[in-house]
Scaffold this motif. Structure first.
Motif, PDB file in Angstrom:
ATOM      1  N   ASP A   1       0.823  -1.211   0.000  1.00  0.00           N
ATOM      2  CA  ASP A   1       0.000   0.000   0.000  1.00  0.00           C
ATOM      3  C   ASP A   1       0.861   1.267   0.000  1.00  0.00           C
ATOM      4  OD1 ASP A   1      -2.200  -1.678   2.267  1.00  0.00           O
ATOM      5  OD2 ASP A   1      -2.532  -1.334   0.121  1.00  0.00           O
ATOM      6  N   THR A   2       2.155   1.107   0.124  1.00  0.00           N
ATOM      7  CA  THR A   2       3.064   2.251   0.141  1.00  0.00           C
ATOM      8  C   THR A   2       2.995   3.016  -1.174  1.00  0.00           C
ATOM      9  OG1 THR A   2       4.594   1.208   1.693  1.00  0.00           O
ATOM     10  CG2 THR A   2       5.486   2.941   0.278  1.00  0.00           C
ATOM     11  N   ALA A   3       2.718   4.304  -1.084  1.00  0.00           N
ATOM     12  CA  ALA A   3       2.566   5.137  -2.278  1.00  0.00           C
ATOM     13  C   ALA A   3       2.288   6.571  -1.835  1.00  0.00           C
ATOM     14  CB  ALA A   3       1.413   4.641  -3.149  1.00  0.00           C
ATOM     15  N   VAL A   4       2.296   7.467  -2.797  1.00  0.00           N
ATOM     16  CA  VAL A   4       1.746   8.803  -2.588  1.00  0.00           C
ATOM     17  C   VAL A   4       0.256   8.725  -2.900  1.00  0.00           C
ATOM     18  CG1 VAL A   4       1.790  11.220  -3.266  1.00  0.00           C
ATOM     19  CG2 VAL A   4       3.927   9.913  -3.165  1.00  0.00           C
ATOM     20  N   TYR A   5      -0.550   9.187  -1.980  1.00  0.00           N
ATOM     21  CA  TYR A   5      -1.996   9.132  -2.136  1.00  0.00           C
ATOM     22  C   TYR A   5      -2.521  10.518  -2.520  1.00  0.00           C
ATOM     23  CZ  TYR A   5      -2.300   4.395  -0.404  1.00  0.00           C
ATOM     24  OH  TYR A   5      -2.181   3.024  -0.279  1.00  0.00           O
ATOM     25  N   TYR A   6      -3.355  10.531  -3.548  1.00  0.00           N
ATOM     26  CA  TYR A   6      -3.909  11.767  -4.070  1.00  0.00           C
ATOM     27  C   TYR A   6      -5.426  11.762  -3.951  1.00  0.00           C
ATOM     28  CZ  TYR A   6       0.631  12.281  -6.381  1.00  0.00           C
ATOM     29  OH  TYR A   6       1.974  12.385  -6.639  1.00  0.00           O
ATOM     30  N   CYS A   7      -5.931  12.911  -3.613  1.00  0.00           N
ATOM     31  CA  CYS A   7      -7.358  13.150  -3.599  1.00  0.00           C
ATOM     32  C   CYS A   7      -7.715  13.862  -4.905  1.00  0.00           C
ATOM     33  CB  CYS A   7      -7.689  14.025  -2.391  1.00  0.00           C
ATOM     34  SG  CYS A   7      -9.341  14.656  -2.312  1.00  0.00           S
ATOM     35  N   ALA A   8      -8.894  13.549  -5.445  1.00  0.00           N
ATOM     36  CA  ALA A   8      -9.310  14.180  -6.691  1.00  0.00           C
ATOM     37  C   ALA A   8     -10.807  14.447  -6.664  1.00  0.00           C
ATOM     38  CB  ALA A   8      -8.957  13.282  -7.875  1.00  0.00           C
ATOM     39  N   ALA A   9     -11.218  15.452  -7.421  1.00  0.00           N
ATOM     40  CA  ALA A   9     -12.627  15.829  -7.483  1.00  0.00           C
ATOM     41  C   ALA A   9     -13.059  15.983  -8.938  1.00  0.00           C
ATOM     42  CB  ALA A   9     -12.856  17.147  -6.741  1.00  0.00           C
ATOM     43  N   THR A  10     -14.278  15.583  -9.203  1.00  0.00           N
ATOM     44  CA  THR A  10     -14.845  15.813 -10.530  1.00  0.00           C
ATOM     45  C   THR A  10     -15.415  17.217 -10.600  1.00  0.00           C
ATOM     46  OG1 THR A  10     -17.037  15.029  -9.912  1.00  0.00           O
ATOM     47  CG2 THR A  10     -15.472  13.382 -10.739  1.00  0.00           C
ATOM     48  N   ARG A  11     -15.736  17.632 -11.780  1.00  0.00           N
ATOM     49  CA  ARG A  11     -16.434  18.899 -11.972  1.00  0.00           C
ATOM     50  C   ARG A  11     -17.798  18.813 -11.283  1.00  0.00           C
ATOM     51  NH1 ARG A  11     -16.718  18.266 -16.775  1.00  0.00           N
ATOM     52  NH2 ARG A  11     -18.947  17.883 -17.103  1.00  0.00           N
ATOM     53  N   ALA A  12     -18.221  19.880 -10.669  1.00  0.00           N
ATOM     54  CA  ALA A  12     -19.488  19.874  -9.937  1.00  0.00           C
ATOM     55  C   ALA A  12     -20.639  19.501 -10.851  1.00  0.00           C
ATOM     56  CB  ALA A  12     -19.735  21.250  -9.313  1.00  0.00           C
ATOM     57  N   GLY A  13     -21.463  18.595 -10.355  1.00  0.00           N
ATOM     58  CA  GLY A  13     -22.647  18.184 -11.088  1.00  0.00           C
ATOM     59  C   GLY A  13     -22.461  16.946 -11.936  1.00  0.00           C
ATOM     60  N   SER A  14     -21.216  16.529 -12.136  1.00  0.00           N
ATOM     61  CA  SER A  14     -20.977  15.346 -12.965  1.00  0.00           C
ATOM     62  C   SER A  14     -20.822  14.111 -12.079  1.00  0.00           C
ATOM     63  CB  SER A  14     -19.723  15.536 -13.820  1.00  0.00           C
ATOM     64  OG  SER A  14     -18.581  15.688 -13.018  1.00  0.00           O
ATOM     65  N   TRP A  15     -21.050  12.948 -12.664  1.00  0.00           N
ATOM     66  CA  TRP A  15     -20.866  11.663 -11.982  1.00  0.00           C
ATOM     67  C   TRP A  15     -21.643  11.621 -10.667  1.00  0.00           C
ATOM     68  CZ3 TRP A  15     -18.376   7.861 -14.613  1.00  0.00           C
ATOM     69  CH2 TRP A  15     -17.634   8.269 -15.721  1.00  0.00           C
ATOM     70  N   SER A  16     -22.927  11.882 -10.742  1.00  0.00           N
ATOM     71  CA  SER A  16     -23.717  11.988  -9.511  1.00  0.00           C
ATOM     72  C   SER A  16     -23.924  10.644  -8.819  1.00  0.00           C
ATOM     73  CB  SER A  16     -25.072  12.615  -9.806  1.00  0.00           C
ATOM     74  OG  SER A  16     -25.797  11.802 -10.721  1.00  0.00           O
ATOM     75  N   THR A  17     -24.041   9.552  -9.594  1.00  0.00           N
ATOM     76  CA  THR A  17     -24.344   8.265  -8.969  1.00  0.00           C
ATOM     77  C   THR A  17     -23.342   7.166  -9.308  1.00  0.00           C
ATOM     78  OG1 THR A  17     -25.774   7.634 -10.805  1.00  0.00           O
ATOM     79  CG2 THR A  17     -26.824   8.733  -8.934  1.00  0.00           C
ATOM     80  N   VAL A  18     -22.466   7.440 -10.237  1.00  0.00           N
ATOM     81  CA  VAL A  18     -21.480   6.428 -10.629  1.00  0.00           C
ATOM     82  C   VAL A  18     -20.101   6.923 -10.217  1.00  0.00           C
ATOM     83  CG1 VAL A  18     -20.408   5.224 -12.563  1.00  0.00           C
ATOM     84  CG2 VAL A  18     -22.881   5.670 -12.560  1.00  0.00           C
ATOM     85  N   VAL A  19     -19.314   6.053  -9.656  1.00  0.00           N
ATOM     86  CA  VAL A  19     -17.964   6.435  -9.237  1.00  0.00           C
ATOM     87  C   VAL A  19     -17.011   6.272 -10.416  1.00  0.00           C
ATOM     88  CG1 VAL A  19     -16.054   5.946  -7.679  1.00  0.00           C
ATOM     89  CG2 VAL A  19     -18.428   5.764  -6.868  1.00  0.00           C
ATOM     90  N   ALA A  20     -16.368   7.350 -10.800  1.00  0.00           N
ATOM     91  CA  ALA A  20     -15.388   7.296 -11.878  1.00  0.00           C
ATOM     92  C   ALA A  20     -14.082   6.721 -11.353  1.00  0.00           C
ATOM     93  CB  ALA A  20     -15.158   8.688 -12.432  1.00  0.00           C
ATOM     94  N   ASP A  21     -13.446   5.871 -12.148  1.00  0.00           N
ATOM     95  CA  ASP A  21     -12.236   5.210 -11.664  1.00  0.00           C
ATOM     96  C   ASP A  21     -11.010   5.458 -12.535  1.00  0.00           C
ATOM     97  OD1 ASP A  21     -13.118   1.808 -12.740  1.00  0.00           O
ATOM     98  OD2 ASP A  21     -12.867   3.687 -13.841  1.00  0.00           O
ATOM     99  N   THR A  22     -11.073   6.439 -13.420  1.00  0.00           N
ATOM    100  CA  THR A  22      -9.904   6.767 -14.234  1.00  0.00           C
ATOM    101  C   THR A  22      -9.449   8.186 -13.933  1.00  0.00           C
ATOM    102  OG1 THR A  22     -11.327   7.486 -16.043  1.00  0.00           O
ATOM    103  CG2 THR A  22     -10.560   5.219 -16.096  1.00  0.00           C
TER     104      THR A  22
END
Length: 128
Positions: A90-111
């Motif tokens: 699990d060793t790594a740099v961990y990044y947080c990311a956000a989609t544009r507001a209003g997009s991907w409301s119910t599906v989790v994007a994984d790319t």
């Protein structure tokens, strides 16, 4: 525009736990789907997990299912990654990311290309 700042990384022994936080400023956080990614040296950035904004669906990479949990607190404009039973891989740099507001409301994007805003990353090191 959304700014993201991760915190909570560090050094932990195998089997231990860490909780990462990602604080957002600017934009409409409550309508952004959020993701956690990680990147180990010499490897590509990979999806760890994410949470949608509309119905709070979560999705995880197979290797972390049952060990990692993502949650969000819209009042605090923060998303969390609780990591239990940590392994050296699990060793790594961990990044947080956000989609544009209003997009991907119910599906989790994984790319990574799906996400519009990124934090600077926080190092997680798991010793054996």
């Amino acid at each position: 525009q959304v700014q993201l700042v991760e915190s909570g990384g560090g050094l932990v022994q195998a089997g231990g736990s860490l909780r990462l936080s990602c604080a957002a400023s600017g934009g409409t956080f409550s309508r952004c789907s959020m993701g956690w990614f990680r990147q180990a040296p010499g490897k590509e950035r990979e999806f760890v997990g994410g949470i949608s904004w509309g119905d709070l669906n979560t999705s995880y990479q197979d290797s972390v299912k049952g060990r990692f949990t993502i949650s969000r607190d819209n009042a605090k404009r923060t998303v969390y990654l609780q990591m239990n039973m940590l392994k050296p891989e699990d060793t790594a740099v961990y990044y947080c990311a956000a989609t544009r507001a209003g997009s991907w409301s119910t599906v989790v994007a994984d790319t990574p290309r799906t996400y519009d805003y990124w934090g600077q990353g926080t190092q997680v090191t798991v010793s054996s």
